[in-house]
Design a protein around this motif. Structure first.
Motif, PDB file in Angstrom:
ATOM      1  N   HIS A 200       0.794  -1.230   0.000  1.00 44.33           N
ATOM      2  CA  HIS A 200       0.000   0.000   0.000  1.00 44.33           C
ATOM      3  C   HIS A 200       0.828   1.285   0.000  1.00 44.33           C
ATOM      4  O   HIS A 200       0.263   2.364  -0.121  1.00 44.33           O
ATOM      5  CB  HIS A 200      -0.937   0.011   1.213  1.00 44.33           C
ATOM      6  CG  HIS A 200      -1.831  -1.183   1.289  1.00 44.33           C
ATOM      7  ND1 HIS A 200      -2.851  -1.413   0.390  1.00 44.33           N
ATOM      8  CD2 HIS A 200      -1.840  -2.244   2.156  1.00 44.33           C
ATOM      9  CE1 HIS A 200      -3.463  -2.546   0.698  1.00 44.33           C
ATOM     10  NE2 HIS A 200      -2.869  -3.071   1.749  1.00 44.33           N
TER      11      HIS A 200
ATOM     12  N   ARG B  47      -6.795   3.840   1.021  1.00 43.62           N
ATOM     13  CA  ARG B  47      -6.937   3.685  -0.429  1.00 43.62           C
ATOM     14  C   ARG B  47      -8.185   4.399  -0.934  1.00 43.62           C
ATOM     15  O   ARG B  47      -9.259   4.340  -0.323  1.00 43.62           O
ATOM     16  CB  ARG B  47      -7.038   2.208  -0.785  1.00 43.62           C
ATOM     17  CG  ARG B  47      -5.707   1.451  -0.697  1.00 43.62           C
ATOM     18  CD  ARG B  47      -4.982   1.512  -2.031  1.00 43.62           C
ATOM     19  NE  ARG B  47      -3.891   0.553  -2.084  1.00 43.62           N
ATOM     20  CZ  ARG B  47      -3.224   0.260  -3.182  1.00 43.62           C
ATOM     21  NH1 ARG B  47      -3.547   0.839  -4.333  1.00 43.62           N
ATOM     22  NH2 ARG B  47      -2.237  -0.596  -3.163  1.00 43.62           N
TER      23      ARG B  47
ATOM     24  N   ARG C 222      -2.614   3.615  -7.362  1.00 46.09           N
ATOM     25  CA  ARG C 222      -1.829   4.371  -6.379  1.00 46.09           C
ATOM     26  C   ARG C 222      -0.384   4.477  -6.860  1.00 46.09           C
ATOM     27  O   ARG C 222       0.209   3.495  -7.310  1.00 46.09           O
ATOM     28  CB  ARG C 222      -1.894   3.719  -5.008  1.00 46.09           C
ATOM     29  CG  ARG C 222      -0.889   4.256  -4.005  1.00 46.09           C
ATOM     30  CD  ARG C 222      -1.197   3.836  -2.584  1.00 46.09           C
ATOM     31  NE  ARG C 222      -2.337   4.573  -2.052  1.00 46.09           N
ATOM     32  CZ  ARG C 222      -2.703   4.563  -0.769  1.00 46.09           C
ATOM     33  NH1 ARG C 222      -2.029   3.833   0.112  1.00 46.09           N
ATOM     34  NH2 ARG C 222      -3.729   5.271  -0.354  1.00 46.09           N
TER      35      ARG C 222
ATOM     36  N   MET D   9      -4.107  12.656  -2.287  1.00 47.26           N
ATOM     37  CA  MET D   9      -2.660  12.534  -2.213  1.00 47.26           C
ATOM     38  C   MET D   9      -2.145  13.098  -0.894  1.00 47.26           C
ATOM     39  O   MET D   9      -2.798  13.889  -0.228  1.00 47.26           O
ATOM     40  CB  MET D   9      -1.968  13.243  -3.377  1.00 47.26           C
ATOM     41  CG  MET D   9      -1.956  14.759  -3.299  1.00 47.26           C
ATOM     42  SD  MET D   9      -0.884  15.491  -4.562  1.00 47.26           S
ATOM     43  CE  MET D   9       0.741  15.003  -3.958  1.00 47.26           C
TER      44      MET D   9
ATOM     45  N   LEU E 297       2.277   9.751  -1.725  1.00 42.34           N
ATOM     46  CA  LEU E 297       1.313   8.725  -2.110  1.00 42.34           C
ATOM     47  C   LEU E 297       0.186   9.438  -2.849  1.00 42.34           C
ATOM     48  O   LEU E 297      -0.378  10.406  -2.341  1.00 42.34           O
ATOM     49  CB  LEU E 297       0.758   7.998  -0.888  1.00 42.34           C
ATOM     50  CG  LEU E 297       1.630   6.903  -0.261  1.00 42.34           C
ATOM     51  CD1 LEU E 297       0.911   6.268   0.926  1.00 42.34           C
ATOM     52  CD2 LEU E 297       2.010   5.838  -1.278  1.00 42.34           C
TER      53      LEU E 297
ATOM     54  N   ASP F 220      -3.364   8.717  -5.073  1.00 38.11           N
ATOM     55  CA  ASP F 220      -4.414   7.858  -5.606  1.00 38.11           C
ATOM     56  C   ASP F 220      -5.069   8.556  -6.789  1.00 38.11           C
ATOM     57  O   ASP F 220      -5.350   9.765  -6.738  1.00 38.11           O
ATOM     58  CB  ASP F 220      -5.456   7.547  -4.535  1.00 38.11           C
ATOM     59  CG  ASP F 220      -4.922   6.595  -3.469  1.00 38.11           C
ATOM     60  OD1 ASP F 220      -3.916   5.913  -3.756  1.00 38.11           O
ATOM     61  OD2 ASP F 220      -5.495   6.546  -2.369  1.00 38.11           O
ATOM     62  N   THR F 221      -5.325   7.796  -7.848  1.00 39.09           N
ATOM     63  CA  THR F 221      -5.808   8.396  -9.099  1.00 39.09           C
ATOM     64  C   THR F 221      -7.050   7.694  -9.627  1.00 39.09           C
ATOM     65  O   THR F 221      -7.338   6.549  -9.282  1.00 39.09           O
ATOM     66  CB  THR F 221      -4.723   8.315 -10.195  1.00 39.09           C
ATOM     67  OG1 THR F 221      -4.480   6.932 -10.521  1.00 39.09           O
ATOM     68  CG2 THR F 221      -3.434   8.957  -9.731  1.00 39.09           C
TER      69      THR F 221
END
Length: 387
Positions: free
Chosen positions: A298, A314, A319, A348, A360, A362-363
């Protein structure tokens, strides 16, 4: 499938945290994603290509080339506090051994000759040589109030001792854990002047090497006891032997034998037993295994010595985990590449620690090869992973 290389024996309880479905764990494995280590000296080994993380099943990382790994974007984790109770108990044992001259007395009785009547006569004649003192009559100084130091200080208070602590970098969390009766020292020298027994709980680095040097050892109270279950090198061993020979210091209790110390009747030198309990080894292995899993799967960072703490639930479809040099506009450049490829950021976090920064992201949608290459190609990006 993640591949984990073990360089030392790691407690089975920790290895069991890696599920067989997604992990291969072995002492001989090629192209590892992560390394698990205890005492193995990694400074001399060739670091495998593709290595993403190193997990130290313990607190100290002197055996790991942290700076060199950081330059390659490799995270280094440790397990602070997992062995704290084991070390605390050994420190308490060391205090009692020194205060009551138990090792010398035991050695004396082992050498006695004759029948029981003769042994009894010799015991009664010789026992006065080993008269000691009670801990409640002494003040303990604790240098370093991290996980171990706080437990040692609190345990000493529980035994009825006066306790003085010093740690200029103490965290708020540790302060909440510390017994309210522990007094604060203004400096190492202030603590040394106020205490009869001193226990060291600091890492070994350029600032702490010979923290107890010849001058500070000479300024110890007459009859003091020094306990070092932290790291060899924090105490000037030659100066300590000189103080012991002169009768200025009552005892030196440490976990680091040396030829200088070996055989001295006022030295109790143990074979690095601080964390050598079944419970401590299991605690360290479990903690570092969980941290490696969370990072590999993760991207979350807990207890890394070279990266900031980052936890992000998440969200989205993909990611990105990015380690880069801590420079201006790095986040802007990363966002620009994603925007050019039509990738929207859902969530993010970006944090920095010294010369490194970690993001980090996430998209929405997948991270295609073109976008991944674009981010990896940004000057200053050391490691980019799509999770």
């Amino acid at each position: 499938m993640y591949r984990i290389l073990t360089l030392n024996h790691i407690a089975t309880k920790g290895l069991e945290r890696f599920g067989r479905e997604h992990y291969e764990v072995a002492s001989e494995i090629s192209h590892p994603d992560a390394i698990l280590v205890r005492s193995f000296d990694m400074h001399t080994m060739e670091i495998p290509e593709g290595l993403k993380a190193v997990g130290r099943a313990g607190a100290g990382v002197n055996n790991i080339p942290v700076e060199a790994l950081s330059e390659r974007g490799i995270a280094v984790f440790n397990a602070p506090g997992a062995n704290a109770n084991a070390v605390k108990e050994l420190v308490l044992a060391g205090m009692l051994l020194a205060a009551r001259n138990i090792c010398q007395a035991w050695a004396y009785t082992r050498e006695l000759q004759g029948d029981d009547a003769e042994l009894h006569r010799q015991v009664e004649a010789g026992k006065k040589r080993f008269a000691g003192f009670e801990l409640t009559s002494r003040t303990l100084g604790v240098i370093g109030l991290g996980a171990i130091g706080v437990q040692v200080a609190n345990a000493a208070r529980g035994l009825g001792m006066e306790v003085v602590g010093y740690d200029p970098h103490m965290t708020v969390g540790r302060a909440w854990q510390l017994d309210a009766g522990v007094h604060q020292a203004a400096s190492v020298d202030d603590l040394v002047a106020r205490c009869d027994m001193i226990s060291l709980h600091v890492p070994l680095n350029e600032h702490t090497r010979h923290l107890l040097d010849a001058d500070r050892i000479r300024s110890l109270r007459p009859g003091s006891v020094l306990l070092n279950f932290a790291r060899d090198g924090i105490v000037d061993a030659a100066a300590m032997v000189e103080a012991l020979d002169a009768g200025h210091v009552h005892a030196y209790v440490c976990d680091f034998p040396s030829r200088q110390l070996q055989g001295h009747d006022r030295v109790i030198a143990l074979p690095h037993l601080g964390a050598s309990t079944v419970e401590a080894e299991e605690n360290c292995a479990v903690m570092v295994a969980d941290q490696l899993r969370d990072y590999l799967e993760h991207g979350n960072v807990r207890n890394a010595v070279n990266l900031p703490e980052v936890h992000l639930p998440r969200a989205g479809d993909a990611r990105l985990a990015i380690i880069n040099r801590n420079r201006p506009d790095m986040v802007g450049q990363i966002s620009h590449v994603l925007g050019q490829n039509g990738i929207n950021i859902v969530h993010m976090v970006n944090e920095s620690r010294a010369g490194l920064a970690y993001s980090l992201i996430d998209t929405e949608g997948v991270i295609d090869e073109e976008a991944a290459r674009g981010i990896a190609g940004i000057d200053g990006v050391l490691r980019m992973r799509v999770l």
